[in-house]
Design a protein around this motif. Structure first.
Motif, mmCIF file in Angstrom:
data_model
loop_
_atom_site.group_PDB
_atom_site.id
_atom_site.type_symbol
_atom_site.label_atom_id
_atom_site.label_comp_id
_atom_site.label_asym_id
_atom_site.label_seq_id
_atom_site.Cartn_x
_atom_site.Cartn_y
_atom_site.Cartn_z
ATOM 1 N N LYS A 70 0.848 -1.177 0.000
ATOM 2 C CA LYS A 70 0.000 0.000 0.000
ATOM 3 C C LYS A 70 0.894 1.241 0.000
ATOM 4 O O LYS A 70 2.057 1.175 0.410
ATOM 5 C CB LYS A 70 -0.898 0.010 1.247
ATOM 6 C CG LYS A 70 -1.920 -1.113 1.293
ATOM 7 C CD LYS A 70 -2.754 -1.034 2.561
ATOM 8 C CE LYS A 70 -3.625 0.207 2.593
ATOM 9 N NZ LYS A 70 -4.535 0.216 3.773
ATOM 10 N N PRO A 71 0.355 2.401 -0.416
ATOM 11 C CA PRO A 71 1.167 3.633 -0.366
ATOM 12 C C PRO A 71 1.678 3.938 1.039
ATOM 13 O O PRO A 71 2.775 4.475 1.198
ATOM 14 C CB PRO A 71 0.188 4.704 -0.858
ATOM 15 C CG PRO A 71 -0.786 3.966 -1.723
ATOM 16 C CD PRO A 71 -0.945 2.623 -1.078
ATOM 17 N N ASN A 72 0.871 3.617 2.051
ATOM 18 C CA ASN A 72 1.316 3.692 3.440
ATOM 19 C C ASN A 72 1.356 2.255 3.957
ATOM 20 O O ASN A 72 0.351 1.719 4.421
ATOM 21 C CB ASN A 72 0.354 4.545 4.273
ATOM 22 C CG ASN A 72 0.419 6.018 3.901
ATOM 23 O OD1 ASN A 72 1.474 6.628 3.944
ATOM 24 N ND2 ASN A 72 -0.710 6.596 3.522
ATOM 25 N N PRO A 73 2.510 1.574 3.857
ATOM 26 C CA PRO A 73 2.578 0.128 4.113
ATOM 27 C C PRO A 73 2.113 -0.263 5.511
ATOM 28 O O PRO A 73 2.308 0.475 6.493
ATOM 29 C CB PRO A 73 4.060 -0.189 3.922
ATOM 30 C CG PRO A 73 4.562 0.880 3.019
ATOM 31 C CD PRO A 73 3.802 2.105 3.395
ATOM 32 N N VAL A 74 1.499 -1.450 5.583
ATOM 33 C CA VAL A 74 0.966 -1.978 6.836
ATOM 34 C C VAL A 74 1.624 -3.327 7.130
ATOM 35 O O VAL A 74 2.355 -3.882 6.308
ATOM 36 C CB VAL A 74 -0.569 -2.139 6.763
ATOM 37 C CG1 VAL A 74 -1.240 -0.780 6.563
ATOM 38 C CG2 VAL A 74 -0.963 -3.084 5.623
ATOM 39 N N GLU A 75 1.354 -3.858 8.329
ATOM 40 C CA GLU A 75 2.023 -5.074 8.774
ATOM 41 C C GLU A 75 1.753 -6.254 7.851
ATOM 42 O O GLU A 75 2.640 -7.084 7.616
ATOM 43 C CB GLU A 75 1.601 -5.412 10.204
ATOM 44 C CG GLU A 75 2.373 -6.560 10.813
ATOM 45 C CD GLU A 75 1.995 -6.845 12.250
ATOM 46 O OE1 GLU A 75 2.698 -7.633 12.901
ATOM 47 O OE2 GLU A 75 0.974 -6.284 12.732
ATOM 48 N N PHE A 192 2.324 15.510 -9.580
ATOM 49 C CA PHE A 192 1.845 15.498 -8.199
ATOM 50 C C PHE A 192 2.871 14.840 -7.276
ATOM 51 O O PHE A 192 3.150 15.343 -6.176
ATOM 52 C CB PHE A 192 0.508 14.741 -8.127
ATOM 53 C CG PHE A 192 -0.040 14.566 -6.728
ATOM 54 C CD1 PHE A 192 -0.854 15.539 -6.169
ATOM 55 C CD2 PHE A 192 0.243 13.424 -5.979
ATOM 56 C CE1 PHE A 192 -1.365 15.382 -4.877
ATOM 57 C CE2 PHE A 192 -0.260 13.254 -4.696
ATOM 58 C CZ PHE A 192 -1.070 14.241 -4.147
ATOM 59 N N ILE A 193 3.458 13.727 -7.727
ATOM 60 C CA ILE A 193 4.435 13.008 -6.914
ATOM 61 C C ILE A 193 5.749 13.783 -6.857
ATOM 62 O O ILE A 193 6.391 13.874 -5.798
ATOM 63 C CB ILE A 193 4.668 11.591 -7.462
ATOM 64 C CG1 ILE A 193 3.347 10.808 -7.479
ATOM 65 C CG2 ILE A 193 5.715 10.861 -6.639
ATOM 66 C CD1 ILE A 193 2.729 10.616 -6.103
ATOM 67 N N THR A 194 6.165 14.364 -7.989
ATOM 68 C CA THR A 194 7.378 15.184 -7.988
ATOM 69 C C THR A 194 7.245 16.319 -6.989
ATOM 70 O O THR A 194 8.172 16.601 -6.210
ATOM 71 C CB THR A 194 7.651 15.743 -9.397
ATOM 72 O OG1 THR A 194 7.837 14.664 -10.315
ATOM 73 C CG2 THR A 194 8.893 16.613 -9.403
ATOM 74 N N ALA A 195 6.080 16.991 -7.007
ATOM 75 C CA ALA A 195 5.857 18.118 -6.097
ATOM 76 C C ALA A 195 5.799 17.662 -4.647
ATOM 77 O O ALA A 195 6.457 18.234 -3.771
ATOM 78 C CB ALA A 195 4.568 18.835 -6.479
ATOM 79 N N TYR A 278 -6.295 9.276 7.243
ATOM 80 C CA TYR A 278 -6.921 9.690 5.982
ATOM 81 C C TYR A 278 -6.201 9.154 4.750
ATOM 82 O O TYR A 278 -6.637 9.414 3.622
ATOM 83 C CB TYR A 278 -6.979 11.224 5.904
ATOM 84 C CG TYR A 278 -7.966 11.842 6.877
ATOM 85 C CD1 TYR A 278 -9.303 12.022 6.539
ATOM 86 C CD2 TYR A 278 -7.563 12.244 8.145
ATOM 87 C CE1 TYR A 278 -10.202 12.594 7.428
ATOM 88 C CE2 TYR A 278 -8.445 12.817 9.049
ATOM 89 C CZ TYR A 278 -9.770 12.987 8.683
ATOM 90 O OH TYR A 278 -10.668 13.566 9.567
ATOM 91 N N ASP A 279 -5.097 8.419 4.946
ATOM 92 C CA ASP A 279 -4.341 7.819 3.842
ATOM 93 C C ASP A 279 -3.905 8.869 2.814
ATOM 94 O O ASP A 279 -3.941 8.625 1.606
ATOM 95 C CB ASP A 279 -5.155 6.716 3.165
ATOM 96 C CG ASP A 279 -4.244 5.644 2.553
ATOM 97 O OD1 ASP A 279 -3.111 5.492 3.027
ATOM 98 O OD2 ASP A 279 -4.675 4.992 1.587
ATOM 99 N N THR A 280 -3.490 10.035 3.292
ATOM 100 C CA THR A 280 -3.014 11.094 2.402
ATOM 101 C C THR A 280 -1.555 10.850 2.020
ATOM 102 O O THR A 280 -0.828 10.126 2.697
ATOM 103 C CB THR A 280 -3.116 12.470 3.085
ATOM 104 O OG1 THR A 280 -2.379 12.432 4.324
ATOM 105 C CG2 THR A 280 -4.557 12.841 3.364
ATOM 106 N N HIS A 281 -1.147 11.482 0.934
ATOM 107 C CA HIS A 281 0.257 11.400 0.513
ATOM 108 C C HIS A 281 1.106 12.157 1.533
ATOM 109 O O HIS A 281 0.858 13.333 1.830
ATOM 110 C CB HIS A 281 0.432 12.005 -0.877
ATOM 111 C CG HIS A 281 1.837 11.906 -1.401
ATOM 112 N ND1 HIS A 281 2.814 12.847 -1.141
ATOM 113 C CD2 HIS A 281 2.442 10.950 -2.160
ATOM 114 C CE1 HIS A 281 3.940 12.491 -1.721
ATOM 115 N NE2 HIS A 281 3.740 11.350 -2.347
ATOM 116 N N HIS A 282 2.127 11.495 2.068
ATOM 117 C CA HIS A 282 2.896 12.060 3.175
ATOM 118 C C HIS A 282 3.549 13.400 2.802
ATOM 119 O O HIS A 282 3.439 14.392 3.531
ATOM 120 C CB HIS A 282 3.964 11.061 3.626
ATOM 121 C CG HIS A 282 4.896 11.602 4.660
ATOM 122 N ND1 HIS A 282 4.514 11.836 5.970
ATOM 123 C CD2 HIS A 282 6.198 11.985 4.572
ATOM 124 C CE1 HIS A 282 5.539 12.333 6.653
ATOM 125 N NE2 HIS A 282 6.569 12.424 5.829
ATOM 126 N N GLY A 283 4.247 13.440 1.679
ATOM 127 C CA GLY A 283 4.941 14.660 1.300
ATOM 128 C C GLY A 283 3.989 15.808 1.031
ATOM 129 O O GLY A 283 4.244 16.953 1.427
#
Length: 386
Positions: A70-75, A192-195, A278-283
């Motif tokens: 996942k974008p925010n990895p889980v166990e 979006f990811i670059t920014a 909220y599973d938002t993009h961290h950066g």
């Protein structure tokens, strides 16, 4: 300028366009003959990933791919990765991608020979000493985004789904043996990811620079990292093929992660629970929070920010000119002005405040964080009240 170099700080770094071709030989140099290439789902079938995997196999290495992240990895992602590692009898990891792929690759290598659960190695006190260092497999890190700097870090972030918290798993030997920083690998990143990743690198440098304590080594790295972002991020977003800008951003990302050994602060203390809930993009979350946290800390960082503004050669160097720079960078790279634009509301204000004040990053904020002032800060960021 020729931006090709070999560095040995804070680990062995092979920097420059085209350096990815060295991956097979570097794997062999650390005794890795059956590498597991770990990346995220989005990159799993990307041409750069396929090419890297093919190069390993063509060199006679028994390589395999794991990309169930996942974008925010889980166990459960870690458990699946460990199962794949053991089933393939792998002897090391190529951590490939952005923060999630890099962190998960390091965590799989770290946990491959441990007998205790992963949460026993959270970055609390000396918990890292519980690990058996003989059970840590070698890692070669290959960043494809310029943000987290996880390629030069000694920790991995994992979301605990039971408590909806992001936890930091730490061990000194989680540092990758070798890093391949090839700017060409980041060319295909969406704007979006670059920014978002670029502003994450900026936030690492900024929060490290503002963290209290005496660490001039970190401060020096941080201010130069911010200068690189100032000159390169907008170009990288708007001219994605600009390899010079991509190189500067890759360097700045590694610099941010090196500098934040000094500490982080309110941006990350809030971004971690927001991302978990909220599973938002961290950066992008850090980028959105940035001016609100700056304003919150103004009374205790103004002199320091004035010195930074002078180094960055801003007109009328001071807090206001630096805040204007941040707002301009956000505007020019498409960062939202409010958390609401990221899908975050104020229904969990007190929960987020409670989680933020106990986040490991909170202690590095130059102004003490309390549930009351964090709730106010979060509300301002949700509704765009600057």
């Amino acid at each position: 300028m020729n931006k090709t170099a070999n560095w040995n700080y804070p680990t062995s770094v092979r920097f420059g366009v085209g350096r990815i071709k060295e991956l097979p030989e570097l794997c062999k140099s650390v005794g890795m003959l059956r590498p597991l290439l770990v990346t995220d789902r989005g990159l799993g079938s990307a041409p750069i990933t396929t090419a890297a995997l093919d190069s390993l196999k063509e060199a006679g290495l028994s390589a395999a791919l794991f990309s169930d992240l996942k974008p925010n990895p889980v166990e459960s992602n870690l458990d699946a990765g460990l199962a794949a590692y053991r089933a393939g009898k792998h002897d090391g990891v190529v951590a490939f991608g952005g923060g999630s792929g890099l962190d998960m690759g390091k965590l799989i290598a770290f946990m491959s020979g441990q007998a205790r659960p992963v949460w026993d190695f959270e970055d609390i006190g000396d918990w890292w000493t519980r690990a058996d260092p003989r059970g840590i497999a070698p890692v070669i890190a290959v960043p494809t985004t310029a943000g987290t700097g996880s390629e030069v870090g000694r920790a991995g972030i994992l979301t605990d789904e039971r408590s909806h918290t992001k936890r930091i798993i730490f061990h000194p030997q989680m540092m990758p043996r070798i890093v391949i920083s090839d700017p060409a690998l980041s060319v295909g990143m969406p704007a979006f990811i670059t920014a978002g990743t670029g502003m994450d690198a900026f936030s690492h440098c900024l929060e490290a620079y503002c963290a209290p304590g005496f660490h001039p080594l970190a401060d020096g790295i941080a201010v130069e990292g911010m200068r690189l972002v100032k000159g390169a991020l907008v170009r990288a977003v708007k001219q994605p093929g600009d390899l010079d800008a991509r190189a500067d951003m890759l360097a700045a990302a590694a610099m941010g992660a090196t500098a934040f050994q000094k500490g982080l602060g309110g941006m990350h203390a809030l971004a971690h629970p927001i991302g978990a809930l909220y599973d938002t993009h961290h950066g992008m979350t850090n980028a959105t929070l940035m001016p609100y946290v700056l304003k919150f800390n103004r009374e205790v960082i103004e002199e320091r920010i004035t010195r930074l503004a002078a180094y960055l050669q801003l007109t009328n160097p001071g807090f206001d000119s630096f805040l204007d720079l941040v707002l301009q960078l956000r505007s020019d790279t498409g960062v939202p002005h409010s958390l609401a634009e990221l899908g975050v509301d104020d229904s969990k204000t007190m929960l987020i405040a409670q989680m933020a004040v106990v986040d490991p990053s909170a202690g590095g904020n130059p102004r003490t964080l309390t549930e009351a002032n964090v709730a106010q800060l979060f509300g301002d960021a949700v509704h765009g009240r600057l």
